[in-house]
Design a protein around this motif. Structure first.
Motif, PDB file in Angstrom:
ATOM      1  N   THR A  33       9.835  -1.498  16.094  1.00 33.86           N
ATOM      2  CA  THR A  33       9.619  -0.270  15.321  1.00 33.86           C
ATOM      3  C   THR A  33       9.575  -0.607  13.837  1.00 33.86           C
ATOM      4  OG1 THR A  33      11.974   0.266  15.062  1.00 33.86           O
ATOM      5  CG2 THR A  33      10.865   1.096  17.047  1.00 33.86           C
ATOM      6  N   GLY A  34       8.882   0.249  13.077  1.00 26.85           N
ATOM      7  CA  GLY A  34       8.786   0.076  11.631  1.00 26.85           C
ATOM      8  C   GLY A  34       9.425   1.232  10.895  1.00 26.85           C
ATOM      9  N   PHE A  35       9.038   1.362   9.632  1.00 24.50           N
ATOM     10  CA  PHE A  35       9.575   2.447   8.791  1.00 24.50           C
ATOM     11  C   PHE A  35       8.600   2.639   7.633  1.00 24.50           C
ATOM     12  CE2 PHE A  35      12.477   4.944   6.317  1.00 24.50           C
ATOM     13  CZ  PHE A  35      13.478   5.378   7.172  1.00 24.50           C
ATOM     14  N   ASP A  36       8.082   3.843   7.460  1.00 27.67           N
ATOM     15  CA  ASP A  36       7.174   4.263   6.370  1.00 27.67           C
ATOM     16  C   ASP A  36       5.939   4.968   6.909  1.00 27.67           C
ATOM     17  OD1 ASP A  36       8.742   3.453   4.247  1.00 27.67           O
ATOM     18  OD2 ASP A  36       7.727   1.524   4.011  1.00 27.67           O
ATOM     19  N   ASP A  37       5.402   4.507   8.044  1.00 29.41           N
ATOM     20  CA  ASP A  37       4.162   5.043   8.616  1.00 29.41           C
ATOM     21  C   ASP A  37       2.987   4.884   7.663  1.00 29.41           C
ATOM     22  OD1 ASP A  37       2.633   6.084  10.676  1.00 29.41           O
ATOM     23  OD2 ASP A  37       2.870   8.160  10.005  1.00 29.41           O
ATOM     24  N   MET A  38       2.755   3.633   7.265  1.00 28.19           N
ATOM     25  CA  MET A  38       1.565   3.308   6.498  1.00 28.19           C
ATOM     26  C   MET A  38       0.334   3.603   7.347  1.00 28.19           C
ATOM     27  SD  MET A  38       3.017  -0.345   5.122  1.00 28.19           S
ATOM     28  CE  MET A  38       1.417  -0.884   4.502  1.00 28.19           C
ATOM     29  N   ALA A  39      -0.825   3.755   6.714  1.00 30.17           N
ATOM     30  CA  ALA A  39      -2.060   4.054   7.439  1.00 30.17           C
ATOM     31  C   ALA A  39      -2.344   3.005   8.507  1.00 30.17           C
ATOM     32  CB  ALA A  39      -3.220   4.147   6.456  1.00 30.17           C
ATOM     33  N   GLU A  40      -1.998   1.764   8.230  1.00 24.93           N
ATOM     34  CA  GLU A  40      -2.252   0.666   9.161  1.00 24.93           C
ATOM     35  C   GLU A  40      -1.442   0.789  10.451  1.00 24.93           C
ATOM     36  OE1 GLU A  40      -1.972  -4.237   9.116  1.00 24.93           O
ATOM     37  OE2 GLU A  40      -1.720  -3.104   7.251  1.00 24.93           O
ATOM     38  N   ALA A  41      -0.325   1.513  10.410  1.00 25.70           N
ATOM     39  CA  ALA A  41       0.567   1.597  11.568  1.00 25.70           C
ATOM     40  C   ALA A  41      -0.135   2.184  12.787  1.00 25.70           C
ATOM     41  CB  ALA A  41       1.805   2.425  11.225  1.00 25.70           C
ATOM     42  N   ALA A  42      -0.937   3.220  12.580  1.00 26.72           N
ATOM     43  CA  ALA A  42      -1.629   3.861  13.701  1.00 26.72           C
ATOM     44  C   ALA A  42      -2.769   3.007  14.219  1.00 26.72           C
ATOM     45  CB  ALA A  42      -2.152   5.230  13.272  1.00 26.72           C
ATOM     46  N   ASP A  44       7.232  -1.103   7.710  1.00 27.07           N
ATOM     47  CA  ASP A  44       6.084  -1.407   8.563  1.00 27.07           C
ATOM     48  C   ASP A  44       5.582  -2.834   8.357  1.00 27.07           C
ATOM     49  OD1 ASP A  44       6.259   1.165   9.498  1.00 27.07           O
ATOM     50  OD2 ASP A  44       4.484   1.906   8.452  1.00 27.07           O
ATOM     51  N   LEU A  45       5.625  -3.304   7.109  1.00 28.35           N
ATOM     52  CA  LEU A  45       5.128  -4.656   6.844  1.00 28.35           C
ATOM     53  C   LEU A  45       5.926  -5.684   7.638  1.00 28.35           C
ATOM     54  CD1 LEU A  45       4.453  -4.603   2.987  1.00 28.35           C
ATOM     55  CD2 LEU A  45       2.774  -4.547   4.841  1.00 28.35           C
ATOM     56  N   ARG A  90      -2.464  -3.066  16.707  1.00 26.16           N
ATOM     57  CA  ARG A  90      -2.495  -3.241  18.152  1.00 26.16           C
ATOM     58  C   ARG A  90      -1.338  -4.117  18.589  1.00 26.16           C
ATOM     59  NH1 ARG A  90      -4.661   0.588  17.628  1.00 26.16           N
ATOM     60  NH2 ARG A  90      -6.778   1.240  18.181  1.00 26.16           N
ATOM     61  N   PRO A  91      -0.363  -3.537  19.291  1.00 24.69           N
ATOM     62  CA  PRO A  91      -0.267  -2.117  19.669  1.00 24.69           C
ATOM     63  C   PRO A  91       0.035  -1.230  18.463  1.00 24.69           C
ATOM     64  CG  PRO A  91       1.768  -3.231  20.205  1.00 24.69           C
ATOM     65  CD  PRO A  91       0.812  -4.312  19.753  1.00 24.69           C
ATOM     66  N   ALA A  92      -0.279   0.052  18.601  1.00 26.29           N
ATOM     67  CA  ALA A  92       0.037   1.006  17.541  1.00 26.29           C
ATOM     68  C   ALA A  92       1.552   1.045  17.329  1.00 26.29           C
ATOM     69  CB  ALA A  92      -0.491   2.389  17.900  1.00 26.29           C
ATOM     70  N   LEU A  93       1.955   1.120  16.070  1.00 27.60           N
ATOM     71  CA  LEU A  93       3.362   0.943  15.705  1.00 27.60           C
ATOM     72  C   LEU A  93       4.169   2.238  15.748  1.00 27.60           C
ATOM     73  CD1 LEU A  93       5.538  -1.042  14.593  1.00 27.60           C
ATOM     74  CD2 LEU A  93       4.764  -0.394  12.283  1.00 27.60           C
ATOM     75  N   THR A  94       5.257   2.217  16.494  1.00 29.66           N
ATOM     76  CA  THR A  94       6.251   3.288  16.422  1.00 29.66           C
ATOM     77  C   THR A  94       6.991   3.127  15.100  1.00 29.66           C
ATOM     78  OG1 THR A  94       6.580   3.477  18.799  1.00 29.66           O
ATOM     79  CG2 THR A  94       8.410   4.163  17.411  1.00 29.66           C
ATOM     80  N   SER A 151       0.811  -1.217   0.000  1.00 32.17           N
ATOM     81  CA  SER A 151       0.000   0.000   0.000  1.00 32.17           C
ATOM     82  C   SER A 151       0.848   1.272   0.000  1.00 32.17           C
ATOM     83  CB  SER A 151      -0.951   0.010   1.195  1.00 32.17           C
ATOM     84  OG  SER A 151      -0.235   0.012   2.419  1.00 32.17           O
ATOM     85  N   PHE A 152       2.106   1.164   0.406  1.00 35.62           N
ATOM     86  CA  PHE A 152       3.008   2.315   0.352  1.00 35.62           C
ATOM     87  C   PHE A 152       3.117   2.824  -1.084  1.00 35.62           C
ATOM     88  CE2 PHE A 152       7.232   4.202  -0.156  1.00 35.62           C
ATOM     89  CZ  PHE A 152       7.265   5.101   0.898  1.00 35.62           C
ATOM     90  N   TYR A 153       3.190   1.898  -2.041  1.00 34.44           N
ATOM     91  CA  TYR A 153       3.299   2.289  -3.446  1.00 34.44           C
ATOM     92  C   TYR A 153       1.969   2.804  -3.980  1.00 34.44           C
ATOM     93  CZ  TYR A 153       7.956   0.391  -3.392  1.00 34.44           C
ATOM     94  OH  TYR A 153       9.274   0.172  -3.078  1.00 34.44           O
TER      95      TYR A 153
END
Length: 350
Positions: free
Chosen positions: A280-289, A256-257, A292-296, A83-85
């Motif tokens: 922790t992830g990287f990109d901050d896709m919409a799903e990250a927020a 994030d994936l 559960r738990p919400a992704l840093t 979804s990032f793309y």
């Protein structure tokens, strides 16, 4: 002002002279002449004043013959199922749609062969230019080939050369340094880098940032797990890491994936991100927020990158001989629950 040629007659004013007089690039002058809304009102007025002062006459017929444009461009991405793309594509469409330009979307699936085939087809369709996220392993000579084809190109998210060609992306290195420093500040010293099994500039930038941050604190970046940048890749990486005699207390993921997969793998072991181990992830896709738990994670503004890449391409189409441009957007750390920093009394060893 009247400029005379060597025979005493009125000289033909060039686009370059107008640009110099207005203090802008040739591509900006070209955009003004074509009525593009991409140019700020103040800049447009300055260019129009220069045109009037120099007596420049726009030969619209010659410009049309030179351009022979189709108002179509190619957009090649490497993971259409990510979804990032999709966000990147939406950003490209935001800008191109305003100009009446249509993008042909192609998914290379990280295959250089597919990428070459799509580029050839796009050339045959006479697209005005291409935006490409190069497939892993693509040779920098691709830029030379596209130049030979006289096909304007903008590299997005990944680049084939750090110096050549137009590029729109994000500061991966600084973004990874920020999130690594964040984990170090909240007490972690055993940090694993998880994800990314393909070699390209986006992976290299992340790895450099991770390594630099650890070494500043006298730590060795020896916990690196190369795996597909997918949920499955993250899920499968959890077992080998947690079975180590000295397992990590934090897992810093390529994207994030991978982080979502890591959290699933931890859950299968009765562990929870943000309580038993930091993730922790990287990109901050919409799903990250919404996870559960919400992704840093690190926000990289995919849609804005797409917008900048489209603007770069339009400028390059307008001025094929202009100097290369590179737009590097800043990364931003987004702290949520998965790293444990939001707990009142974080205890990573619980």
């Amino acid at each position: 002002m009247t400029i005379l040629d060597e025979r005493g007659g009125p000289a033909r004013i060039t686009l370059t002279e107008v640009a110099h007089h207005a203090g802008v690039s040739r591509s900006t002058v070209s955009l003004v002449l074509r009525g593009s809304p991409l140019v700020a009102a103040e800049t447009r007025e300055r260019v129009q004043a220069a045109i009037e002062a120099l007596g420049y006459v726009y030969n619209r017929g010659a410009a049309t013959l030179r351009a022979a444009r189709t108002d179509t461009v190619g957009l090649l991405v490497c993971e259409i199922n990510n979804s990032f793309y999709g966000e990147l594509t939406a950003g490209v469409d935001d800008v191109l749609g305003e100009q009446g330009v249509v993008a042909f979307l192609a998914n290379t699936a990280e295959s250089g062969e597919r990428q070459d085939r799509y580029l050839q087809r796009m050339r045959e369709q006479n697209v005005d230019g291409v935006i490409i996220c190069p497939a892993a392993g693509t040779s920098p000579t691709l830029l030379d080939r596209l130049r030979q084809w006289q096909l304007p190109v903008v590299q997005a998210l990944r680049f084939l050369s750090a110096r050549e060609g137009d590029y729109a992306g994000v500061d991966y290195e600084f973004g990874m340094e920020m999130v690594t420093e964040h984990l170090l500040r909240i007490g972690h010293r055993r940090i694993a880098f998880v994800g990314g099994n393909l070699s390209h500039s986006a992976f290299a930038g992340r790895r450099v940032g991770f390594t630099a941050a650890l070494r500043r604190h006298g730590l060795t970046p020896d916990l690196v797990v190369r795996c597909p940048a997918t949920r499955r890749g993250g899920l499968d990486a959890v077992g080998p890491l947690m079975d180590l005699a000295d397992p990590p207390t934090a897992m810093l993921c390529y994207n994030d994936l991978v982080a979502f997969g890591v959290m699933l793998g931890l859950e299968a072991r009765g562990l929870r991100a943000g309580r038993d181990i930091a993730v922790t992830g990287f990109d901050d896709m919409a799903e990250a927020a919404m996870s559960r738990p919400a992704l840093t994670t690190v926000a990289t503004s995919a849609r804005q990158i797409g917008q900048e890449a489209a603007r770069l391409l339009l400028r390059r189409i307008a001025d094929p001989q202009g100097a290369p441009e590179r737009v590097i957007l800043p990364a931003r750390l987004v702290v949520r629950e998965s790293c444990g920093a939001m707990r009142v009394q974080p205890d990573k060893h619980q």
